[in-house]
Write an enzyme that holds these catalytic residues in place. Structure first.
Site, PDB file in Angstrom:
ATOM      1  N   LYS A   1      26.743  26.599 -11.634  1.00  0.00           N
ATOM      2  CA  LYS A   1      25.983  27.368 -12.616  1.00  0.00           C
ATOM      3  C   LYS A   1      25.432  26.411 -13.658  1.00  0.00           C
ATOM      4  O   LYS A   1      26.179  25.667 -14.285  1.00  0.00           O
ATOM      5  CB  LYS A   1      26.895  28.402 -13.271  1.00  0.00           C
ATOM      6  CG  LYS A   1      26.200  29.245 -14.319  1.00  0.00           C
ATOM      7  CD  LYS A   1      27.100  30.358 -14.806  1.00  0.00           C
ATOM      8  CE  LYS A   1      26.428  31.193 -15.867  1.00  0.00           C
ATOM      9  NZ  LYS A   1      27.303  32.279 -16.331  1.00  0.00           N
TER      10      LYS A   1
ATOM     11  N   LYS B   1      23.431  29.245  -9.232  1.00  0.00           N
ATOM     12  CA  LYS B   1      22.730  30.044 -10.232  1.00  0.00           C
ATOM     13  C   LYS B   1      22.137  29.152 -11.298  1.00  0.00           C
ATOM     14  O   LYS B   1      22.832  28.256 -11.768  1.00  0.00           O
ATOM     15  CB  LYS B   1      23.752  31.001 -10.857  1.00  0.00           C
ATOM     16  CG  LYS B   1      23.242  31.820 -11.991  1.00  0.00           C
ATOM     17  CD  LYS B   1      24.377  32.646 -12.533  1.00  0.00           C
ATOM     18  CE  LYS B   1      23.886  33.347 -13.778  1.00  0.00           C
ATOM     19  NZ  LYS B   1      24.951  34.040 -14.454  1.00  0.00           N
TER      20      LYS B   1
ATOM     21  N   GLU C   1      31.060  20.318  -7.347  1.00  0.00           N
ATOM     22  CA  GLU C   1      31.523  21.577  -7.946  1.00  0.00           C
ATOM     23  C   GLU C   1      31.831  22.607  -6.859  1.00  0.00           C
ATOM     24  O   GLU C   1      32.861  23.285  -6.891  1.00  0.00           O
ATOM     25  CB  GLU C   1      30.444  22.159  -8.876  1.00  0.00           C
ATOM     26  CG  GLU C   1      30.288  21.456 -10.209  1.00  0.00           C
ATOM     27  CD  GLU C   1      31.317  21.906 -11.251  1.00  0.00           C
ATOM     28  OE1 GLU C   1      32.235  22.671 -10.905  1.00  0.00           O
ATOM     29  OE2 GLU C   1      31.192  21.471 -12.414  1.00  0.00           O
TER      30      GLU C   1
HETATM   31  C1  PBG Z   1      27.859  34.881 -18.334  1.00  0.00           C
HETATM   32  C2  PBG Z   1      26.790  35.285 -17.393  1.00  0.00           C
HETATM   33  C3  PBG Z   1      25.448  35.004 -17.597  1.00  0.00           C
HETATM   34  C4  PBG Z   1      24.749  35.570 -16.540  1.00  0.00           C
HETATM   35  C5  PBG Z   1      25.684  36.178 -15.711  1.00  0.00           C
HETATM   36  N1  PBG Z   1      26.951  35.970 -16.248  1.00  0.00           N
HETATM   37  C6  PBG Z   1      24.736  34.364 -18.701  1.00  0.00           C
HETATM   38  C7  PBG Z   1      25.212  33.170 -19.356  1.00  0.00           C
HETATM   39  O1  PBG Z   1      25.839  32.279 -18.769  1.00  0.00           O
HETATM   40  O2  PBG Z   1      24.944  33.129 -20.557  1.00  0.00           O
HETATM   41  C8  PBG Z   1      23.264  35.509 -16.399  1.00  0.00           C
HETATM   42  C9  PBG Z   1      22.663  36.388 -15.415  1.00  0.00           C
HETATM   43  C10 PBG Z   1      21.203  36.574 -15.556  1.00  0.00           C
HETATM   44  O3  PBG Z   1      20.503  35.892 -16.329  1.00  0.00           O
HETATM   45  O4  PBG Z   1      20.706  37.464 -14.867  1.00  0.00           O
HETATM   46  N2  PBG Z   1      29.119  34.898 -17.926  1.00  0.00           N
END
Ligand code: PBG
Length: 327
Positions: free
Chosen positions: A194, A248, A233
């Site tokens: 992520k 992501k 990771e």
């Molecule tokens: C946080 C989380 C995020 C998203 C999913 N879970 C945002 C972040 O890391 O601030 C983003 C998902 C999206 O933008 O659709 N745990």
């Protein structure tokens, strides 16, 4: 036991989602769940997506399931004044996401796949993904809390707990906690790769989860990092017992998806995040123009190696029968 190969085969829903023939069978729709009744509140930054109370969500998901959309990912949204620095809301078993899990499991049995978000950013008043001490996010204390949250979600009926925080070692800790609590069949969807992305804006709006000050760059990956770091990771999470590995955001990272698919053995998910969705809607507010763009993007994800696609477009793909969904 760190790895249970049976988890991804446990139910008909999971088998359909992970191994289904059609591209559309791997789609997962995200939902934002709030307290109250009859709440169906549009989210300005995410056209077509609403914050919903459990009763409304139940109706919407019943319609989704009838169309064949089996994958659903739930995020809790809490009122600011209920949050505290330690995220106690996350340890309650009567929060909106937890109640939704119970209700949906009761409504649909094993035919749906329910993914529960496990992260502290939606339950802390500072909006960080963990416990904070003097401006620093405490990794190991956070991991302990995440493991507790995961057990609560498992108890409520989640198929997969979605660890979206990027703390080190949390996959192992969550797996152990699930085992200790007797949840041998509950899976772990790891947000293994992520990035600290600028594409999350609309989500933070929707979930009220923006950090009050600072950012997430001390734990989420640097967008400039090389692919080999992403592969590491993913491999670590695989070794720790993740059942599905997620990358992501999706669109700017398809090279990473391909590399992770090649270097690991678990199913690969991509998260087609809120900012990516909002861009498509900004370009094509009308459904007619949107279809070709959405289909092209989904094919891109599949070509890069995604088995599962988490996307706010999922419901529209099914209602409109795009990509051969519902045929
Ligand atoms: C946080 C989380 C995020 C998203 C999913 N879970 C945002 C972040 O890391 O601030 C983003 C998902 C999206 O933008 O659709 N745990």
């Amino acid at each position: 036991m760190d790895v249970r190969m049976r988890i991804n085969r446990w139910t008909s829903g999971r088998r359909a989602l992970l191994y289904g023939d059609a591209l559309a069978s791997g789609l997962v729709q995200p939902h934002f769940v709030v307290d109250g009744e009859g709440v169906d509140e549009p989210i300005a930054s995410l056209p077509g997506i609403h914050r919903q109370s459990v009763d409304v969500l139940r109706q919407r998901i019943a319609e989704d399931v009838a169309m064949g959309l089996v994958g659903h990912m739930l995020f809790p949204v809490h009122a600011e004044h209920d949050k505290d620095p330690e995220g106690h809301l996350g340890l309650r078993n009567d929060g909106p996401m937890i109640r939704a899990l119970r209700a949906l499991r009761e409504d649909h049995g094993d035919t749906v796949v329910l993914m529960a978000d496990v992260c502290m950013c939606t339950v802390t008043d500072h909006g960080h993904c963990g416990h904070v001490h003097e401006g620093t996010i405490l990794n190991d204390r956070t991991v302990t809390s995440l493991a507790e949250m995961a057990v609560i979600a498992a108890e409520a009926g989640a198929d997969y707990v979605g660890a979206s925080d990027m703390m080190d070692g949390r996959v192992h800790a969550i797996r152990v906690a699930l085992e200790d609590a007797g949840h041998h069949g509950t899976g772990l969807l790891s947000y293994a790769v992520k990035f600290a992305s600028a594409f999350y804006g609309p989500f933070r709006d929707a979930a009220g989860s923006s950090p009050r000050k600072g950012d997430r760059r001390s734990h989420q990956m640097d967008p400039r990092a090389p692919v080999k770091e992403a592969v590491m990771e993913a491999r670590l999470d695989e070794e720790e017992g993740a059942d599905v590995l997620m990358v992501k955001p999706a669109l700017a990272y398809l090279d990473v998806v391909a590399a992770v698919q090649a270097a690991t053995h678990r199913p690969i998910a991509v998260y087609n995040v809120s900012g990516e969705y909002a861009m498509v809607h900004a370009q094509h507010p009308d459904q007619d123009g949107r279809r070709a763009v959405v289909e092209e993007i989904m094919h891109g994800f599949r070509r890069a190696g995604a088995d599962v696609i988490v996307t706010y477009h999922a419901r529209e793909i099914f209602t409109e029968g795009w990509l051969g969904a519902r045929t």
